[in-house]
Write an enzyme that holds these catalytic residues in place. Sequence first.
Site, PDB file in Angstrom:
ATOM      1  N   SER A 164       6.426  -8.539   5.468  1.00 16.05           N
ATOM      2  CA  SER A 164       5.511  -8.875   6.820  1.00 16.05           C
ATOM      3  C   SER A 164       5.134 -10.316   6.799  1.00 16.05           C
ATOM      4  O   SER A 164       4.406 -10.849   7.416  1.00 16.05           O
ATOM      5  CB  SER A 164       4.310  -7.991   7.003  1.00 16.05           C
ATOM      6  N   THR A 181      -1.496 -12.707   7.187  1.00 15.65           N
ATOM      7  CA  THR A 181      -2.479 -13.884   6.618  1.00 15.65           C
ATOM      8  C   THR A 181      -3.152 -13.568   5.522  1.00 15.65           C
ATOM      9  O   THR A 181      -3.237 -12.335   5.073  1.00 15.65           O
ATOM     10  CB  THR A 181      -3.526 -14.170   7.736  1.00 15.65           C
ATOM     11  N   GLU A 195     -10.891  -4.005   4.879  1.00 10.87           N
ATOM     12  CA  GLU A 195     -10.550  -3.670   6.506  1.00 10.87           C
ATOM     13  C   GLU A 195     -11.473  -4.170   7.181  1.00 10.87           C
ATOM     14  O   GLU A 195     -11.766  -3.710   8.281  1.00 10.87           O
ATOM     15  CB  GLU A 195     -10.044  -2.424   6.658  1.00 10.87           C
ATOM     16  N   ILE A 248     -13.998 -12.241   5.717  1.00 10.53           N
ATOM     17  CA  ILE A 248     -13.507 -13.119   4.870  1.00 10.53           C
ATOM     18  C   ILE A 248     -12.837 -14.375   5.269  1.00 10.53           C
ATOM     19  O   ILE A 248     -12.008 -14.585   6.160  1.00 10.53           O
ATOM     20  CB  ILE A 248     -12.084 -12.552   3.923  1.00 10.53           C
ATOM     21  N   TYR A 254       8.732   4.014  -1.822  1.00  9.31           N
ATOM     22  CA  TYR A 254       8.656   3.422  -0.367  1.00  9.31           C
ATOM     23  C   TYR A 254       9.619   4.340   0.388  1.00  9.31           C
ATOM     24  O   TYR A 254      10.871   3.999  -0.015  1.00  9.31           O
ATOM     25  CB  TYR A 254       8.979   1.736  -0.614  1.00  9.31           C
TER      26      TYR A 254
END
Length: 562
Positions: free
Chosen positions: A214, A219, A277, A283, A483
């Site tokens: 991603s 970010t 989260e 942050i 995965y």
Amino acid sequence: PGGSTDSTVEPQVKHMKWWGWGVEGVSFRHDDKPKFAAFVQKVIDLDVTTPGNPMLTFEELPIPEPKVGDDVLARLRSTLGEQHVHTDPMSRIVHTYGKSLRDLVKIRAGILPRVPDVVVYPADEDQVQAVVDLLVESDAVIIPFGGGSNIAGSLEPPPAETRTVVSLDMGRLDRVVDVDEDSGLARIQAGVLGPDMEKQLNARGWTMGHFPDSFTHSTLGGWVATRSSGMQSDKYGDIADITRGLRVVQPGKKIVIRPLPSTSTGPSVREMILGSEGRLGVITEVTVNVHRLPEERLVLGYLFPSWSAGLAAMHAISVSDASPSITRVSDAGETAFSFATRKKSSGLSSVVSNGLMAVLKRRGWDLDQVCLSFIGYEGGKDHVARQRSMVKKIVSEHGGIVLGKGPGELYDQKKFDTPYIRDFLLDRGAAGDVSETAAPWSKLKGLYDNVVASAHRAFDQIGVKGWIMCHLSHSYHSGACLYFTFAFKQDPHEAIAQYDVVKSAIQQAFIESGGTLSHHHAVGTEHARWLADDLSPAGAELMGGLFDAADPGHHFNPGKIT
Ligand code: FAD
């Protein structure tokens, strides 16, 4: 579907499509992949050539009116400037969900029980502090927003939230502030997107080496807040290893973690922020390990005769002296999928030719069991050459063969395009999603078998022909990440209920087979029900206590993780 995301009025910040992955105008295509349609028809009984599954247009979405007092709005505007405070429908919708399959199904169907009331874009840490202080004082809810790419339900406002909900978009904090060249440490603002960050670092000769799939739309702050992992983690580490220092805004104060190589100052506050989260504050800045750009970077393709052979080879590499940057092997199902998605002219087609397959068959390989692997190398030319030859020996000891650079180059070019496939399937009425875990080497094969069996039981339960495939990535001393990708044709009236059955079966199998609830996609709301299984009830209680103590009024992203 109407309503371009570009109509959001924050020109400096890039956003994804409101209804799917990535940017407008880019999508997955099947017509340039000759074997794809037949493959999908065979495995999930879906005709990809049929016209699309209708979704709502933007204008049709039932978007509730924003709930925000004039006084709060006026104070936000005077703090940030009018143009950085948004209450228009597009801004609010873009900030409602992440990009999990559940999120995509909900947004396409207009399921919007709670939408953020206001979206704000602070310019710097002082503005973040001012906004946090005024919103907590006004008893509002703050949801920090990075790229909006999470797939764990980490962003959605609680459906029954009655307070004003503000999405605090970090997109204007997008600079590499400083590089300490002596120490290999970079101070970077948390809202920077992957490509913008690497561009700034590369210009000074450095890289952070963190490349999640991603990457283009997530970010630095989001990576830290979800404990992300990139495809080159075998060399550079997960974000938890890369992150050394942190600045986090809380009401009336800041947590400042200095970038130390190691420390014995009690339980790690740095680790508490990692994966939080948004529940412990915002942050604003992260100090990370950075590395000189490698002289050489190479990804090679390999084939193994079976999944067991591939797994054993990855394990052998992880305990050998070789130190590749990527170790990845697909099971037979995912290998068949890769072959089915290749273009006529792709590197994979020219290398994995019918001739090669005939040779392998003569050698006794069962061609339905063949497993494709990618192994990456980075560093000085000598280092890369040494690693390649060590790995080659291990691969051959496990019955594998080297395919060479062609497939590796293709993998490298295409890795950020694959996410578009979920929208393609949803457009045609099928669900495609992922679940991933990590477990000790001794449990991996058993876990794999249990997950595949559980998924098939779940497909039977909902009466569909389903597909599940897997790859191993991210190897560690004691284990690795598995995965899984699954897909099935949905009943449009039961889409979420059917998804729940399959997703839960897979997650439950992770826990029962000795794996974690997620290796790198975080907890959010999607995985929260397995928290006490993962950490023990006492461990989950400790975590809940941390959030309650840090945020007694539950102003920061309530309802996530615990
Ligand atoms: P967001 O989605 O915006 O936010 C995620 C959470 O972090 C939210 O709870 C939010 O409140 C919080 N948050 C964000 N910024 C801050 C901040 N500055 N301060 C405090 N809290 C903050 N993940 C991987 O690790 N590896 C992969 O390879 C990978 N591949 C993916 C592929 C696809 C197709 C998709 C859809 C997702 C993938 N993900 C992957 C998941 C996702 O990209 C990660 O979870 C990513 O770290 C989220 O970052 P973001 O900036 O988009 O955060």
